[in-house]
Design a protein around this motif. Structure first.
Motif, PDB file in Angstrom:
ATOM      1  N   TYR A  85       0.848  -1.203   0.000  1.00 38.29           N
ATOM      2  CA  TYR A  85       0.000   0.000   0.000  1.00 38.29           C
ATOM      3  C   TYR A  85       0.874   1.239   0.000  1.00 38.29           C
ATOM      4  CZ  TYR A  85      -3.989  -2.999   0.821  1.00 38.29           C
ATOM      5  OH  TYR A  85      -4.957  -3.963   0.679  1.00 38.29           O
ATOM      6  N   GLU A  90      -3.037   5.655   0.224  1.00 40.20           N
ATOM      7  CA  GLU A  90      -3.764   4.407   0.467  1.00 40.20           C
ATOM      8  C   GLU A  90      -3.774   3.989   1.939  1.00 40.20           C
ATOM      9  OE1 GLU A  90      -3.579   1.953  -3.677  1.00 40.20           O
ATOM     10  OE2 GLU A  90      -1.856   1.669  -2.340  1.00 40.20           O
ATOM     11  N   TYR A 196     -16.571  -5.779  -2.159  1.00 38.94           N
ATOM     12  CA  TYR A 196     -15.451  -5.414  -1.302  1.00 38.94           C
ATOM     13  C   TYR A 196     -15.326  -6.447  -0.171  1.00 38.94           C
ATOM     14  CZ  TYR A 196     -15.338  -0.708  -3.356  1.00 38.94           C
ATOM     15  OH  TYR A 196     -15.227   0.351  -4.216  1.00 38.94           O
ATOM     16  N   ARG A 222      -6.736  -7.255  -5.111  1.00 40.71           N
ATOM     17  CA  ARG A 222      -6.133  -6.328  -4.152  1.00 40.71           C
ATOM     18  C   ARG A 222      -6.954  -5.060  -3.957  1.00 40.71           C
ATOM     19  NH1 ARG A 222      -4.010  -0.874  -4.162  1.00 40.71           N
ATOM     20  NH2 ARG A 222      -2.136  -0.794  -2.881  1.00 40.71           N
ATOM     21  N   ASP A 223      -7.482  -4.481  -5.038  1.00 41.76           N
ATOM     22  CA  ASP A 223      -8.228  -3.231  -4.920  1.00 41.76           C
ATOM     23  C   ASP A 223      -9.619  -3.415  -4.334  1.00 41.76           C
ATOM     24  OD1 ASP A 223      -6.123  -1.748  -5.809  1.00 41.76           O
ATOM     25  OD2 ASP A 223      -6.904  -1.416  -7.827  1.00 41.76           O
ATOM     26  N   SER A 247      -6.420   0.750   1.754  1.00 44.72           N
ATOM     27  CA  SER A 247      -7.352   0.399   0.673  1.00 44.72           C
ATOM     28  C   SER A 247      -6.901   1.068  -0.614  1.00 44.72           C
ATOM     29  CB  SER A 247      -8.768   0.856   1.032  1.00 44.72           C
ATOM     30  OG  SER A 247      -8.822   2.275   1.112  1.00 44.72           O
ATOM     31  N   ASN A 248      -7.682   0.855  -1.679  1.00 47.32           N
ATOM     32  CA  ASN A 248      -7.354   1.513  -2.957  1.00 47.32           C
ATOM     33  C   ASN A 248      -7.521   3.033  -2.819  1.00 47.32           C
ATOM     34  OD1 ASN A 248     -10.001   2.537  -4.024  1.00 47.32           O
ATOM     35  ND2 ASN A 248     -10.567   0.379  -3.887  1.00 47.32           N
TER      36      ASN A 248
END
Length: 396
Positions: A85, A90, A196, A222-223, A247-248
């Protein structure tokens, strides 16, 4: 006066606090109740906060938190957990992991969105979903599968209205974990659905057997992953109220927007304490983890020997013994245990309907208390057995 919010009025009070508050009114109580390390925050961590205040570092930080701290968090997660990250856009430092959960729910959910959570699971998750206007969808977890999330259960719970799933491994209250191989089976479902995953990893450093695993380790999703972590459990820093969420960039920006209006920035001295924790505190974590493992081994052994079937927890500082063979409900068992033997545990039903027949015990307490508490539980079980022999009609 106008009425209060129906959503808030309908929230149930915490079942954990109920028994902790009850125990606090009694003398000579051994408490296995609240999940808080019994270790004090290591002094070198406290000292860095004190030093920062003496240097006048008592003002707001950036909304996201000290960049130096975010860089250390990013480096720690890259090296330790293979999570990647960007500290610039992020990572957000929050007031404990609890704020991070609230931010994630509010940033994602539109009224009527479904959010999957599990049963049993931490008491704050369903209220966080409801307060954000979401609809909780419950996946029941099973003792026979060590309270893991299975691909079949996840797939069956997802609908067109599903926005996210909220997970917690290592798990409070069960101590259950998910391995890399367990998560690998979930990845295609998560990728295809586009939902999510809010992954509360506050107990990551308290993984005892094998390596900690995370869905954030899989690049293809990942996102879609939101990682929540913090300093409370591993570093014995509960009262400092410091966590973070990764997070993204888009989701992180949305959470930061909420955070800047309701919080501004996490407490500055706590952030300087966290700098020291991240820099020189891992040996303290290792020491505490070893102590927890020794306590776990003793407690699980004692519970199983006295006939309370208990899975070996592979993380956290909780055990989740099965008390159904006593014929008492979880609430009855815990009420009578604290009244008759002055031992405070939390009914499994505080963590959901599937917690019936279980109780949660925190072994964030001394070995002496574990030994004495187990002696008292054994005496309580003996008294139950004697009463059942005297009154066979009371058997369930």
């Amino acid at each position: 006066m106008k009425p209060l919010s129906k959503t808030i009025e309908n929230l149930k009070p915490s079942g954990i606090r109920k028994f902790f508050d009850l125990a606090s009114t009694m003398d000579n109580v051994i408490s296995f109740g609240v999940g808080e390390p019994d270790f004090d925050t290591p002094w070198h961590i406290c000292e860095n906060a004190v030093y920062s205040m003496s240097e006048g570092k008592t003002h707001y930080t950036a909304n996201r938190g000290l960049l130096e701290l975010r860089k250390l968090i990013a480096e720690f997660h890259r090296i330790r957990y293979d999570q990647h990250y960007n500290p610039e856009n992020e990572i957000l430092v929050t007031v404990g992991g609890s704020e991070a959960i609230d931010l994630a729910m509010r940033a994602m959910i539109n009224p009527g969105d479904e959010v999957i959570t599990m049963d049993p699971n931490y008491v704050a998750y369903t209220p966080a979903i409801e307060m954000a206007g979401g609809i909780p969808v419950i996946i029941p977890l099973e003792e026979k599968s060590e309270f893991k999330l299975t691909p079949e259960a996840l797939k069956n719970a997802i609908t067109d209205k599903t926005k996210a799933i909220l997970i917690n491994f290592p798990s409070n209250p069960t101590g259950g974990v998910m391995t890399y191989e367990d998560y690998e089976k979930l990845v295609p479902i998560i990728e295809e659905s586009g939902i999510y995953v809010v992954s509360d990893e506050i107990y990551a450093e308290l993984t005892f057997d094998g390596e900690f695993a995370s869905l954030a380790q899989f690049p293809s999703i990942r996102d879609q992953i939101v990682v929540i972590n913090g300093f409370s459990k591993a570093f014995a820093m509960t009262g400092w109220r410091l966590g973070y969420v990764m997070s993204n960039p888009n989701l992180s920006a949305a959470m930061t927007k909420i955070h800047q209006y309701i919080i501004m920035s996490a407490p500055t001295p706590a952030q300087y304490a966290a700098l020291e924790a991240m820099t020189d505190g891992l040996s303290d974590v290792s020491h505490m983890r070893n102590e927890y493992m020794n306590r776990r081994n003793l407690l699980v052994s004692r519970l199983n020997r006295m006939g309370l079937k208990t899975n070996m927890p592979h993380g956290t500082f909780y055990v989740f013994p099965n008390i159904s063979q006593t014929g008492l409900t979880s609430e009855e068992f815990c009420n009578r245990l604290v009244e008759e033997q002055r031992v405070a545990c939390v009914p499994g039903t505080a963590f959901g309907e599937k917690g019936e027949g279980f109780m949660r015990m925190s072994y964030a307490c001394s070995m002496d208390n574990i030994i004495e508490g187990c002696d008292r539980i054994e005496a309580f079980l003996a008294s139950l057995e004697q009463k059942q022999e005297e009154n066979p009609s009371n058997r369930s």
